[in-house]
Design a protein around this motif. Sequence first.
Motif, PDB file in Angstrom:
ATOM      1  N   GLY A 244      69.589   1.256   2.992  1.00 35.47           N
ATOM      2  CA  GLY A 244      68.184   1.513   2.714  1.00 35.47           C
ATOM      3  C   GLY A 244      67.336   0.332   3.126  1.00 35.47           C
ATOM      4  N   ALA A 245      66.413  -0.069   2.246  1.00 42.66           N
ATOM      5  CA  ALA A 245      65.488  -1.152   2.565  1.00 42.66           C
ATOM      6  C   ALA A 245      66.216  -2.476   2.746  1.00 42.66           C
ATOM      7  N   GLY A 246      67.251  -2.732   1.926  1.00 43.41           N
ATOM      8  CA  GLY A 246      67.990  -3.986   2.042  1.00 43.41           C
ATOM      9  C   GLY A 246      68.724  -4.088   3.366  1.00 43.41           C
ATOM     10  N   THR A 247      69.304  -2.979   3.824  1.00 44.58           N
ATOM     11  CA  THR A 247      69.994  -2.974   5.110  1.00 44.58           C
ATOM     12  C   THR A 247      69.003  -3.144   6.255  1.00 44.58           C
ATOM     13  N   ALA A 248      67.821  -2.527   6.121  1.00 44.16           N
ATOM     14  CA  ALA A 248      66.774  -2.722   7.129  1.00 44.16           C
ATOM     15  C   ALA A 248      66.369  -4.190   7.200  1.00 44.16           C
ATOM     16  N   GLU A 249      66.290  -4.847   6.047  1.00 44.20           N
ATOM     17  CA  GLU A 249      65.986  -6.282   6.025  1.00 44.20           C
ATOM     18  C   GLU A 249      67.043  -7.069   6.781  1.00 44.20           C
ATOM     19  N   GLU A 250      68.314  -6.750   6.558  1.00 38.67           N
ATOM     20  CA  GLU A 250      69.397  -7.450   7.238  1.00 38.67           C
ATOM     21  C   GLU A 250      69.362  -7.215   8.743  1.00 38.67           C
ATOM     22  N   ILE A 251      69.079  -5.974   9.138  1.00 37.20           N
ATOM     23  CA  ILE A 251      68.995  -5.645  10.566  1.00 37.20           C
ATOM     24  C   ILE A 251      67.875  -6.438  11.228  1.00 37.20           C
ATOM     25  N   LEU A 252      66.712  -6.478  10.591  1.00 31.81           N
ATOM     26  CA  LEU A 252      65.579  -7.218  11.154  1.00 31.81           C
ATOM     27  C   LEU A 252      65.885  -8.712  11.223  1.00 31.81           C
ATOM     28  N   TYR A 253      66.641  -9.203  10.262  1.00 35.09           N
ATOM     29  CA  TYR A 253      67.012 -10.614  10.258  1.00 35.09           C
ATOM     30  C   TYR A 253      67.868 -10.955  11.473  1.00 35.09           C
ATOM     31  N   ILE A 254      68.947 -10.208  11.696  1.00 38.98           N
ATOM     32  CA  ILE A 254      69.832 -10.539  12.804  1.00 38.98           C
ATOM     33  C   ILE A 254      69.165 -10.277  14.151  1.00 38.98           C
ATOM     34  N   LEU A 255      68.360  -9.202  14.239  1.00 42.01           N
ATOM     35  CA  LEU A 255      67.684  -8.936  15.498  1.00 42.01           C
ATOM     36  C   LEU A 255      66.637 -10.002  15.788  1.00 42.01           C
ATOM     37  N   GLY A 256      65.933 -10.459  14.744  1.00 43.85           N
ATOM     38  CA  GLY A 256      64.956 -11.520  14.938  1.00 43.85           C
ATOM     39  C   GLY A 256      65.602 -12.792  15.454  1.00 43.85           C
TER      40      GLY A 256
END
Length: 433
Positions: free
Chosen positions: A260-272
């Motif tokens: 959910g939102a936490g996984t989206a946060e992690e995805i944005l972190y690694i992609l950033g």
Amino acid sequence: MNYPVIDTQISPEGHLEILSKSEVAKLRDNSQGGLYRLFRNCALAVLNSGNDLDDGKELLERYASFEINIVQRERGIKLDIRGAPAASFVDGKMIKGLHEHVFAVLRDVIFANHEIVDNPLFDMSSSEGITDAVFHILRNAGVLTPSNQPNLVVCWGGHSISRGEYDYTKLVGYEMGLRGMDICTGCGPGAMKGPMKGATIGHAKQRIRGGRYIGLSEPGIIAAEAPNPIVNDLVILPDIEKRLEAFVRLGHGIVVFPGGAGTAEEILYILGILLHPDNADLPFPLIFTGPASAQAYFEQIDQFIGATLGKVAQAREYRKDHADAYYFNWHLKIDSEFQHPFLPTHENLRNLSLHANQETHLLAANLRRAFSAIVAGNVKEQGIRAIEEHGPFEICGDAALMQRMDNLLSSFVAQHRMKLPGKVYTPCYRVVK
């Protein structure tokens, strides 16, 4: 409602048997500068392992009488525990794994405070200083193993997933275990537990002893995502930013399951991080996977990423060619925007720069902060109390970007990815278009 509790005393086994007078004084100090509340709340969280609860505020209210105190003896210390959840005991004796987790909390709380925060040798205002602090916390916890092969897979995914998705994470973990891979997750339930559970079977079939199941947490999230019982190396980082950095410094690749939102946060972190110019030629294995039921989730994530950040290159073998350490990825450049703690307050969220007219990796950093605030409002005690007092967080930015974000968050709500199944979800946010 009354919940069954048990009182006990426990002793450390093999480590942290002696504390200094100043360490004990801080652990007993219930003032704002003391460590008692931090230690007490994290210890309660690990003793709540296995219970169906993802609300940090509710946990603390449910066991409001819980206490944990240091007892100094000539031969070392004991922990005097009052009002612990009865589910953490069998025949009146604390479960071994939970016993170990309580002392892991004690170890990390003391080390971060005495050896990092209060140590002038660590410049926590600089990117290099923060990375050095993360390294020392992980080394002190014993999870940096230079003699091991690069076989540690970081698994990200949500705590609120369907049974079919959970079984899928177990299957993937099983295949990893058969191939001798160790697992590192956020240590909670759902997609954090499944890969570890599957890997234990794969390791057992291959007669692999000493398999590592590393769980990385932080004080804000641990009450909502208590460490699952398979975790045999628990590390509590001081905040979410250092926890995320620990994942990418430790892991040799990342597998992302539905969430959910936490996984989206992690995805944005690694992609950033991967989008930073200094990392343009640095491959990093990043895999998104799930069963057919997760197709809509990944399509929506993919559409959001494509519309905001663009495409990310796949990774190949790198560390051996560039003499980087297998146990800690020093070469990865992490911008300071991803390292300094973001406090999820209403004011800070309104002031986020959520517009397309900035470098892509900086946009990813700010989007990551927005999702981090939503996680806080959903499950963290401080965030839940802020929502109760001031109403929903307001997320403001470019109209087109806000529409995409609203669509993505709405899909998480519709797919029951914000809270555990069976709970009515009231959004903790409002997207201002």
